[in-house]
Design a protein around this motif. Structure first.
Motif, PDB file in Angstrom:
ATOM      1  N   ALA A  43      -2.620 -27.572  30.562  1.00  0.00           N
ATOM      2  CA  ALA A  43      -2.881 -28.911  30.018  1.00  0.00           C
ATOM      3  C   ALA A  43      -1.677 -29.469  29.267  1.00  0.00           C
ATOM      4  O   ALA A  43      -1.537 -30.676  29.133  1.00  0.00           O
ATOM      5  CB  ALA A  43      -4.098 -28.878  29.101  1.00  0.00           C
ATOM      6  N   THR A  44      -0.804 -28.600  28.821  1.00  0.00           N
ATOM      7  CA  THR A  44       0.369 -29.061  28.075  1.00  0.00           C
ATOM      8  C   THR A  44       1.563 -29.358  28.978  1.00  0.00           C
ATOM      9  O   THR A  44       2.566 -29.864  28.509  1.00  0.00           O
ATOM     10  CB  THR A  44       0.798 -28.011  27.029  1.00  0.00           C
ATOM     11  OG1 THR A  44       1.198 -26.813  27.713  1.00  0.00           O
ATOM     12  CG2 THR A  44      -0.343 -27.700  26.072  1.00  0.00           C
ATOM     13  N   LEU A  45       1.450 -29.044  30.258  1.00  0.00           N
ATOM     14  CA  LEU A  45       2.552 -29.249  31.205  1.00  0.00           C
ATOM     15  C   LEU A  45       2.520 -30.651  31.796  1.00  0.00           C
ATOM     16  O   LEU A  45       1.503 -31.344  31.742  1.00  0.00           O
ATOM     17  CB  LEU A  45       2.460 -28.226  32.337  1.00  0.00           C
ATOM     18  CG  LEU A  45       2.520 -26.757  31.938  1.00  0.00           C
ATOM     19  CD1 LEU A  45       2.278 -25.880  33.157  1.00  0.00           C
ATOM     20  CD2 LEU A  45       3.850 -26.430  31.296  1.00  0.00           C
ATOM     21  N   ALA A  46       3.628 -31.021  32.401  1.00  0.00           N
ATOM     22  CA  ALA A  46       3.683 -32.278  33.147  1.00  0.00           C
ATOM     23  C   ALA A  46       2.748 -32.164  34.341  1.00  0.00           C
ATOM     24  O   ALA A  46       2.552 -31.069  34.877  1.00  0.00           O
ATOM     25  CB  ALA A  46       5.113 -32.541  33.623  1.00  0.00           C
ATOM     26  N   PRO A  47       2.135 -33.269  34.780  1.00  0.00           N
ATOM     27  CA  PRO A  47       1.184 -33.212  35.888  1.00  0.00           C
ATOM     28  C   PRO A  47       1.721 -32.497  37.133  1.00  0.00           C
ATOM     29  O   PRO A  47       1.003 -31.725  37.770  1.00  0.00           O
ATOM     30  CB  PRO A  47       0.875 -34.675  36.179  1.00  0.00           C
ATOM     31  CG  PRO A  47       1.047 -35.340  34.849  1.00  0.00           C
ATOM     32  CD  PRO A  47       2.200 -34.615  34.200  1.00  0.00           C
ATOM     33  N   ALA A  48       2.971 -32.713  37.479  1.00  0.00           N
ATOM     34  CA  ALA A  48       3.528 -32.054  38.663  1.00  0.00           C
ATOM     35  C   ALA A  48       3.551 -30.542  38.498  1.00  0.00           C
ATOM     36  O   ALA A  48       3.360 -29.794  39.453  1.00  0.00           O
ATOM     37  CB  ALA A  48       4.924 -32.576  38.938  1.00  0.00           C
ATOM     38  N   ASP A  49       3.768 -30.065  37.280  1.00  0.00           N
ATOM     39  CA  ASP A  49       3.793 -28.630  37.019  1.00  0.00           C
ATOM     40  C   ASP A  49       2.385 -28.040  36.909  1.00  0.00           C
ATOM     41  O   ASP A  49       2.189 -26.846  37.140  1.00  0.00           O
ATOM     42  CB  ASP A  49       4.573 -28.337  35.740  1.00  0.00           C
ATOM     43  CG  ASP A  49       6.029 -28.741  35.848  1.00  0.00           C
ATOM     44  OD1 ASP A  49       6.581 -28.689  36.974  1.00  0.00           O
ATOM     45  OD2 ASP A  49       6.617 -29.115  34.821  1.00  0.00           O
ATOM     46  N   GLN A  50       1.424 -28.864  36.553  1.00  0.00           N
ATOM     47  CA  GLN A  50       0.047 -28.388  36.433  1.00  0.00           C
ATOM     48  C   GLN A  50      -0.498 -27.921  37.773  1.00  0.00           C
ATOM     49  O   GLN A  50      -1.243 -26.940  37.836  1.00  0.00           O
ATOM     50  CB  GLN A  50      -0.858 -29.490  35.884  1.00  0.00           C
ATOM     51  CG  GLN A  50      -0.627 -29.806  34.441  1.00  0.00           C
ATOM     52  CD  GLN A  50      -1.502 -30.953  33.967  1.00  0.00           C
ATOM     53  OE1 GLN A  50      -2.246 -31.559  34.731  1.00  0.00           O
ATOM     54  NE2 GLN A  50      -1.405 -31.264  32.683  1.00  0.00           N
TER      55      GLN A  50
END
Length: 71
Positions: A43-50
């Motif tokens: 949840a703390t990552l950028a959407p692409a990394d999620q």
């Protein structure tokens, strides 16, 4: 008269809270616990990394469930 403009879209909610139970339950499966924690951390990552984190957690859960079904 102009058409109404769309709003900014839905806002993400707060990160999921980890359920701890009341202490009477047996500890969870380590692989499942790790997958759930990875999802919460994503949840703390950028959407692409999620996406990669969610896919890895999904694969871990699938593999774990497959071993439970075989037991």
């Amino acid at each position: 008269m102009s058409a109404p403009r769309p709003g900014p879209g839905p806002r993400p909610g707060p990160p999921p809270q980890r359920w701890t139970g009341d202490g009477d339950e047996a500890p969870g499966h380590p692989a499942v616990e790790a997958a759930v924690q990875a999802i919460a951390n994503a949840a703390t990552l950028a959407p692409a990394d999620q996406i990669a984190e969610y896919e890895a957690a999904y694969q871990t859960l699938r593999e774990t469930l497959a071993t439970i079904d075989q037991a």
